[in-house]
Write an enzyme that holds these catalytic residues in place. Structure first.
Site, PDB file in Angstrom:
ATOM      1  N   CYS A  14      -4.441  -2.307   9.875  1.00 46.72           N
ATOM      2  CA  CYS A  14      -5.063  -2.643   8.625  1.00 46.72           C
ATOM      3  C   CYS A  14      -4.640  -4.224   8.152  1.00 46.72           C
ATOM      4  O   CYS A  14      -4.783  -4.922   8.939  1.00 46.72           O
ATOM      5  CB  CYS A  14      -4.293  -1.393   7.703  1.00 46.72           C
ATOM      6  SG  CYS A  14      -2.348  -1.652   7.599  1.00 46.72           S
ATOM      7  N   ASN A  17      -0.275  -4.042   7.305  1.00 48.95           N
ATOM      8  CA  ASN A  17       0.737  -3.252   8.096  1.00 48.95           C
ATOM      9  C   ASN A  17       1.844  -2.613   7.513  1.00 48.95           C
ATOM     10  O   ASN A  17       3.068  -2.494   7.955  1.00 48.95           O
ATOM     11  CB  ASN A  17       0.931  -4.303   9.269  1.00 48.95           C
ATOM     12  CG  ASN A  17       1.771  -3.485  10.376  1.00 48.95           C
ATOM     13  OD1 ASN A  17       2.514  -3.941  11.248  1.00 48.95           O
ATOM     14  ND2 ASN A  17       1.198  -2.291  10.637  1.00 48.95           N
ATOM     15  N   CYS A  19       1.147   0.081   4.853  1.00 50.86           N
ATOM     16  CA  CYS A  19       0.567   1.343   4.159  1.00 50.86           C
ATOM     17  C   CYS A  19      -0.095   2.280   5.371  1.00 50.86           C
ATOM     18  O   CYS A  19       0.360   3.273   5.731  1.00 50.86           O
ATOM     19  CB  CYS A  19      -0.256   1.026   3.114  1.00 50.86           C
ATOM     20  SG  CYS A  19       0.417   0.231   1.884  1.00 50.86           S
ATOM     21  N   ARG A  20      -1.428   1.985   5.641  1.00 50.95           N
ATOM     22  CA  ARG A  20      -2.260   2.733   6.313  1.00 50.95           C
ATOM     23  C   ARG A  20      -2.041   2.632   7.849  1.00 50.95           C
ATOM     24  O   ARG A  20      -2.058   3.774   8.576  1.00 50.95           O
ATOM     25  CB  ARG A  20      -3.752   2.132   6.157  1.00 50.95           C
ATOM     26  CG  ARG A  20      -4.128   2.228   4.769  1.00 50.95           C
ATOM     27  CD  ARG A  20      -5.629   1.529   4.470  1.00 50.95           C
ATOM     28  NE  ARG A  20      -5.215   0.204   4.505  1.00 50.95           N
ATOM     29  CZ  ARG A  20      -6.178  -0.830   4.310  1.00 50.95           C
ATOM     30  NH1 ARG A  20      -7.807  -0.454   4.214  1.00 50.95           N
ATOM     31  NH2 ARG A  20      -5.997  -2.093   4.287  1.00 50.95           N
ATOM     32  N   SER A  21      -1.971   1.405   8.500  1.00 47.28           N
ATOM     33  CA  SER A  21      -1.769   1.443   9.965  1.00 47.28           C
ATOM     34  C   SER A  21      -0.497   1.891  10.578  1.00 47.28           C
ATOM     35  O   SER A  21      -0.697   2.673  11.617  1.00 47.28           O
ATOM     36  CB  SER A  21      -2.064   0.250  10.540  1.00 47.28           C
ATOM     37  OG  SER A  21      -1.183  -0.567  10.093  1.00 47.28           O
ATOM     38  N   ASP A 144      -7.801   1.147   1.043  1.00 48.71           N
ATOM     39  CA  ASP A 144      -6.470   0.576   0.945  1.00 48.71           C
ATOM     40  C   ASP A 144      -5.652   1.285  -0.441  1.00 48.71           C
ATOM     41  O   ASP A 144      -6.207   1.252  -1.431  1.00 48.71           O
ATOM     42  CB  ASP A 144      -6.749  -0.956   0.507  1.00 48.71           C
ATOM     43  CG  ASP A 144      -5.362  -1.746   0.393  1.00 48.71           C
ATOM     44  OD1 ASP A 144      -4.103  -0.877   0.442  1.00 48.71           O
ATOM     45  OD2 ASP A 144      -5.372  -2.826   0.356  1.00 48.71           O
TER      46      ASP A 144
HETATM   47  P1  4NP Z   1      -2.260  -1.876   3.964  1.00 50.01           P
HETATM   48  O1  4NP Z   1      -1.966  -1.938   2.598  1.00 50.01           O
HETATM   49  O2  4NP Z   1      -3.008  -2.784   4.453  1.00 50.01           O
HETATM   50  O3  4NP Z   1      -2.722  -0.300   4.287  1.00 50.01           O
HETATM   51  O4  4NP Z   1      -0.790  -2.200   4.609  1.00 50.01           O
HETATM   52  C1  4NP Z   1      -1.777  -3.354   1.727  1.00 50.01           C
HETATM   53  C2  4NP Z   1      -0.620  -3.656   1.585  1.00 50.01           C
HETATM   54  C3  4NP Z   1      -0.153  -4.755   1.090  1.00 50.01           C
HETATM   55  C4  4NP Z   1      -1.408  -5.874   0.704  1.00 50.01           C
HETATM   56  C5  4NP Z   1      -2.762  -5.583   0.658  1.00 50.01           C
HETATM   57  C6  4NP Z   1      -2.842  -4.019   1.589  1.00 50.01           C
HETATM   58  N1  4NP Z   1      -1.018  -6.782   0.176  1.00 50.01           N
HETATM   59  O5  4NP Z   1      -2.031  -7.584  -0.325  1.00 50.01           O
HETATM   60  O6  4NP Z   1       0.090  -7.228  -0.208  1.00 50.01           O
END
Ligand code: 4NP
Length: 179
Positions: A14, A17, A19-21, A144
């Site tokens: 994602c 790294n 939340c989703r992945s 996201d």
């Molecule tokens: P992820 O979510 O891609 O599912 O881990 C996010 C976590 C943090 C951010 C963006 C997406 N960020 O911009 O900090």
């Protein structure tokens, strides 16, 4: 040509790294335990961005996993690297911007033997019946959840459960087409 005996390795990707992945990796590992005919090799997750490198998963990812009985997952965020394209059989993206980054990166890796480079897909390209979307990136995206509430994380859980079943069904079909 891969046989049913070869362990399959998957990298979930994602943006951050956190939340989703990580959720996808933990859920896929759990779901794979009910597919004993698929041998699982390396599983990992990574981000296209490095903003959260070395951080543990978001607390909302961990509490969602815990609420579904997954209590043994640990991870430190990392950014994807070129070597990953040679290490993993599948690299699966949570959304289309991530998929585009991965496809660009894969092009820049410049492998001469295509069998040695990861199959890059959207996680939602894998359907429950083991078929795969004929167009790479044509499937469902995992949105996201970072800036939303806990409900978004529950939705991610529901999606990655489905897509894990789909990817495992796909691997079973591909490696044992007569079975
Ligand atoms: P992820 O979510 O891609 O599912 O881990 C996010 C976590 C943090 C951010 C963006 C997406 N960020 O911009 O900090």
């Amino acid at each position: 040509m891969k046989s049913t005996q070869d362990p399959v390795s998957v990298l979930f990707v994602c943006l951050g790294n956190i939340c989703r992945s990580p959720m996808a990796e933990a859920v896929f590992k759990r779901v794979s335990e009910s597919h004993p005919n698929v041998r699982i090799g390396q599983l990992d997750s990574a981000g296209t961005g490095a903003y959260h490198s070395n951080e543990p998963p978001d607390e909302r990812t961990m509490s969602t996993l815990r609420s579904h009985g997954i209590t043994d997952y640990n991870h430190a965020a990392r950014q994807i690297e070129k070597e990953d394209f040679h290490k993993f059989d599948y690299i699966v993206a949570m959304d289309k911007p991530v998929l585009r980054s991965l496809l660009r990166l894969r092009d820049s890796v410049g492998a001469t033997d295509s069998s040695k480079i990861a199959d890059v897909r959207l996680f939602g390209d894998f359907n429950l019946d083991g078929t795969v979307n004929p167009r790479v990136g044509g499937g469902e995206e995992v949105p996201d959840p970072y800036y939303g509430g806990i409900k978004g994380f529950e939705k991610v859980y529901e999606q990655v459960m489905r897509f894990s079943e789909g990817l495992l069904a796909h691997i079973e079909k591909k490696r044992n087409p007569d079975g």
